[in-house]
Design an enzyme around this catalytic site. Sequence first.
Site, PDB file in Angstrom:
ATOM      1  N   HIS A 264      27.249  35.640  44.433  1.00 48.87           N
ATOM      2  CA  HIS A 264      28.322  34.859  43.796  1.00 48.87           C
ATOM      3  C   HIS A 264      27.844  33.510  43.281  1.00 48.87           C
ATOM      4  O   HIS A 264      28.437  32.958  42.359  1.00 48.87           O
ATOM      5  CB  HIS A 264      29.479  34.678  44.784  1.00 48.87           C
ATOM      6  CG  HIS A 264      30.012  35.978  45.303  1.00 48.87           C
ATOM      7  ND1 HIS A 264      29.303  36.760  46.190  1.00 48.87           N
ATOM      8  CD2 HIS A 264      31.156  36.647  45.049  1.00 48.87           C
ATOM      9  CE1 HIS A 264      30.001  37.850  46.457  1.00 48.87           C
ATOM     10  NE2 HIS A 264      31.122  37.809  45.784  1.00 48.87           N
TER      11      HIS A 264
ATOM     12  N   GLU B 262      41.499  39.456  46.966  1.00 46.57           N
ATOM     13  CA  GLU B 262      40.421  39.871  47.864  1.00 46.57           C
ATOM     14  C   GLU B 262      40.944  40.441  49.180  1.00 46.57           C
ATOM     15  O   GLU B 262      40.205  41.093  49.911  1.00 46.57           O
ATOM     16  CB  GLU B 262      39.485  38.688  48.155  1.00 46.57           C
ATOM     17  CG  GLU B 262      38.754  38.148  46.929  1.00 46.57           C
ATOM     18  CD  GLU B 262      37.894  39.186  46.229  1.00 46.57           C
ATOM     19  OE1 GLU B 262      37.519  40.195  46.860  1.00 46.57           O
ATOM     20  OE2 GLU B 262      37.612  39.001  45.026  1.00 46.57           O
TER      21      GLU B 262
ATOM     22  N   GLU C 191      37.322  47.418  47.303  1.00 44.47           N
ATOM     23  CA  GLU C 191      37.318  47.494  45.834  1.00 44.47           C
ATOM     24  C   GLU C 191      38.559  48.215  45.317  1.00 44.47           C
ATOM     25  O   GLU C 191      39.151  47.814  44.320  1.00 44.47           O
ATOM     26  CB  GLU C 191      36.048  48.206  45.335  1.00 44.47           C
ATOM     27  CG  GLU C 191      34.748  47.477  45.664  1.00 44.47           C
ATOM     28  CD  GLU C 191      34.740  46.010  45.257  1.00 44.47           C
ATOM     29  OE1 GLU C 191      35.427  45.649  44.285  1.00 44.47           O
ATOM     30  OE2 GLU C 191      34.060  45.220  45.917  1.00 44.47           O
TER      31      GLU C 191
ATOM     32  N   TYR D 140      45.838  26.940  42.967  1.00 41.93           N
ATOM     33  CA  TYR D 140      46.570  27.370  44.169  1.00 41.93           C
ATOM     34  C   TYR D 140      47.969  26.771  44.279  1.00 41.93           C
ATOM     35  O   TYR D 140      48.483  26.562  45.381  1.00 41.93           O
ATOM     36  CB  TYR D 140      45.730  27.054  45.423  1.00 41.93           C
ATOM     37  CG  TYR D 140      44.403  27.783  45.405  1.00 41.93           C
ATOM     38  CD1 TYR D 140      44.293  29.100  45.855  1.00 41.93           C
ATOM     39  CD2 TYR D 140      43.270  27.176  44.866  1.00 41.93           C
ATOM     40  CE1 TYR D 140      43.083  29.779  45.792  1.00 41.93           C
ATOM     41  CE2 TYR D 140      42.052  27.848  44.797  1.00 41.93           C
ATOM     42  CZ  TYR D 140      41.966  29.154  45.269  1.00 41.93           C
ATOM     43  OH  TYR D 140      40.778  29.832  45.195  1.00 41.93           O
TER      44      TYR D 140
ATOM     45  N   ARG E 274      37.980  32.282  47.817  1.00 42.21           N
ATOM     46  CA  ARG E 274      38.866  33.443  47.824  1.00 42.21           C
ATOM     47  C   ARG E 274      38.614  34.349  49.043  1.00 42.21           C
ATOM     48  O   ARG E 274      39.548  34.922  49.606  1.00 42.21           O
ATOM     49  CB  ARG E 274      38.657  34.247  46.541  1.00 42.21           C
ATOM     50  CG  ARG E 274      37.213  34.654  46.323  1.00 42.21           C
ATOM     51  CD  ARG E 274      36.982  35.336  44.970  1.00 42.21           C
ATOM     52  NE  ARG E 274      37.252  34.418  43.850  1.00 42.21           N
ATOM     53  CZ  ARG E 274      37.189  34.781  42.571  1.00 42.21           C
ATOM     54  NH1 ARG E 274      36.892  36.015  42.239  1.00 42.21           N
ATOM     55  NH2 ARG E 274      37.437  33.903  41.620  1.00 42.21           N
TER      56      ARG E 274
HETATM   57  O1  X8Z Z   1      31.827  40.246  47.044  1.00 33.55           O
HETATM   58  C1  X8Z Z   1      32.557  40.883  47.782  1.00 33.55           C
HETATM   59  C2  X8Z Z   1      33.147  42.194  47.299  1.00 33.55           C
HETATM   60  C3  X8Z Z   1      33.332  42.217  45.845  1.00 33.55           C
HETATM   61  S1  X8Z Z   1      34.712  41.312  45.302  1.00 33.55           S
HETATM   62  C4  X8Z Z   1      32.226  43.323  47.667  1.00 33.55           C
HETATM   63  N1  X8Z Z   1      32.784  40.472  49.053  1.00 33.55           N
HETATM   64  C5  X8Z Z   1      32.188  39.256  49.563  1.00 33.55           C
HETATM   65  C6  X8Z Z   1      30.685  39.376  49.684  1.00 33.55           C
HETATM   66  O2  X8Z Z   1      30.172  40.496  49.628  1.00 33.55           O
HETATM   67  O3  X8Z Z   1      30.015  38.370  49.844  1.00 33.55           O
HETATM   68  C7  X8Z Z   1      33.647  41.126  50.021  1.00 33.55           C
HETATM   69  C8  X8Z Z   1      33.501  40.335  51.274  1.00 33.55           C
HETATM   70  C9  X8Z Z   1      32.804  39.045  50.912  1.00 33.55           C
HETATM   71 ZN    ZN Z   2      36.544  41.743  46.070  1.00 31.93          ZN
END
Ligand code: X8Z
Ligand code: ZN
Length: 606
Positions: A505, A403, A376, A214, A514
């Site tokens: 994640h 994001e 997206e 960052y 992010r």
């Molecule tokens: O993972 C995502 C996107 C893909 S980059 C759908 N998001 C996070 C989640 O779903 O936990 C968007 C908002 C937060």
């Molecule tokens: Zn995303």
Amino acid sequence: MLRHVTSLAALAAALAAHPASAQQSAPAPTVAQADAFVAAAEKQLAEESIEGAQIAWVNATYITDDTDALAARSGGRFTEMQVKLATEAARYRALPGLSADTRRKLDLLVGGITLPAPTRAGAAEELSTLFTRMGSSYGKGRGTLNGQPINGSDIEAAMGEERDPAKLKEMWVSWHDNVGAPMRNDYVAATKLTNEGAVGLGFKDAGALWRSGYDMKPDEFAALTDKLWGEVEPLYQALHTYVRWKLNEKYGDAVQAKTGPIRADLLGNMWAQEWGNIYDVVAPAGAGDLGYDIGDLLKAKQYDPIKMVKAGEGFYSSLGFAPLPESFWKRSQIVKPQDREVICHASAWNVDNIDDLRIKMCTKVNADDFITIHHELGHNYYQRAYNQQPFLYKNGANDGFHEAIGDFVALSITPDYLVKINLLDQAKVPAADKDIGLLLRQAMDKVAFLPFGLMVDKYRWQLFSGEIPAGQMQAGWDKLRLQYQGIVPPVTRDETKFDAGAKYHVAAGVPYTRYFLARILQFQFYEAACKQARWKGPLHRCSFFGDKAVGAKLDAMLKMGQSKPWPDALQAFTGTRDMSGKSMVAYFAPLKTWLDQQNKGKPSGW
Ligand code: X8Z
Ligand code: ZN
């Protein structure tokens, strides 16, 4: 220095006399060599990344033991190459006289690896195998509803629609038990390897590595996230107080008490990260009745997933961005294939780093996925905008920017915009007396997310640093969920569980701060765009749909990619160099006043 040595014996003697200089470190590198190294590294990374992306794509859209094996091997090879390049890059970094670009690219080579492995033979493939396995297990994961198995995308939607607390509990517990807990041992092993890799690259631990991207020191970045949270925390507290009260009204003391934390499965989302799906439960009589729900509008107008993506593309086209390439429609996974296992969690790809753009979703016709499509596509348009940059600059100004773009665009999905694209009748546009309802609906997603967006990586930072020991991986998660979100699991969890692994994640090793940054940044972008569009009126009613000037200015920022420190990019679009929660606070200011009135005399905090 060995130039004058003439005989072999003398050479051997010279080497013995100068072991350190002759055998370990090569002669001090030159600026020209550093430039040449960076150019070669970029070329190699660009070439190798394409096959890696193709393999990862096939694996994510067709999970089998074989595609897992292919992805694990290819990921291992790529990590090995990245670590080798990073180690060499580190040698050049201290050189005086480097150009700003070479210096920046060397830093990106050293700090740009999310999951580094130790250099010993086999370690990179081992780490890659662990994350491939966890990611695929997540994709194949099932919970249960009414005792029947239910897949990830279906259970996610059902958590938004179901209101029976017993069924919500069943889904929540089964998902966390089936998906998270079995990953626990793999996750411990992966954390250890990632840390070893990060230490090998000169970082304190992998958390410090993650915080290093960052344009400031890792500790300064941690302090910045805390500062931002401090700015928006009162808003979250007010929302928590109000929502807990409403849940108590609906479910009674036995399900949701008037005081203390909120039960995590009652909030309309598997992770309690966004609460918009239970807007009907918290909507105040009168001002809360918006007269429409985006999911219902889409269904009424017979939207299918493709039509939803076309609507998203239409917004970007209205700003002046070129249409998506033909290959996008041919190669994307827009609906869930029926005949195989896939990773349904949404993502956006640029497989050839030029214009092989794709999204991968298991789209449902509902409000969540309509917003996710815009999210997206924001990634895809960003990827295409910076495709003329050198390889190491083909990225967001920081990952929060990447994001934030699509979310920022989606803030323009106002009632007036819905009329423009023929989803809502003009007569149904909510009048000004519904502003509180509109803001509350928005806050249920945007404000509710903030502490979750922050705590997911607080958790992993603490795991990496050892502050949470491997034996307390569940307790550490529960503690942060309580501290930041004020929520508790519907049943007691013990150390056989690993609830964090039930979030995509974590299973896949994707950093999460992010999204916290994006939640803040998207309001800064939005406020700036509405100012550029000379919007007069309440901020939340502004839509910059069709505004080519806003589009051009946005494009200018996107085109920069990661070529400059992120404050330069922020300044290019908003005029300020500071990330700040002020824009978000301004957007929700009328709601905050209203919530404070509603909350008078009610218990607050947990
Ligand atoms: O993972 C995502 C996107 C893909 S980059 C759908 N998001 C996070 C989640 O779903 O936990 C968007 C908002 C937060
Ligand atoms: Zn995303």
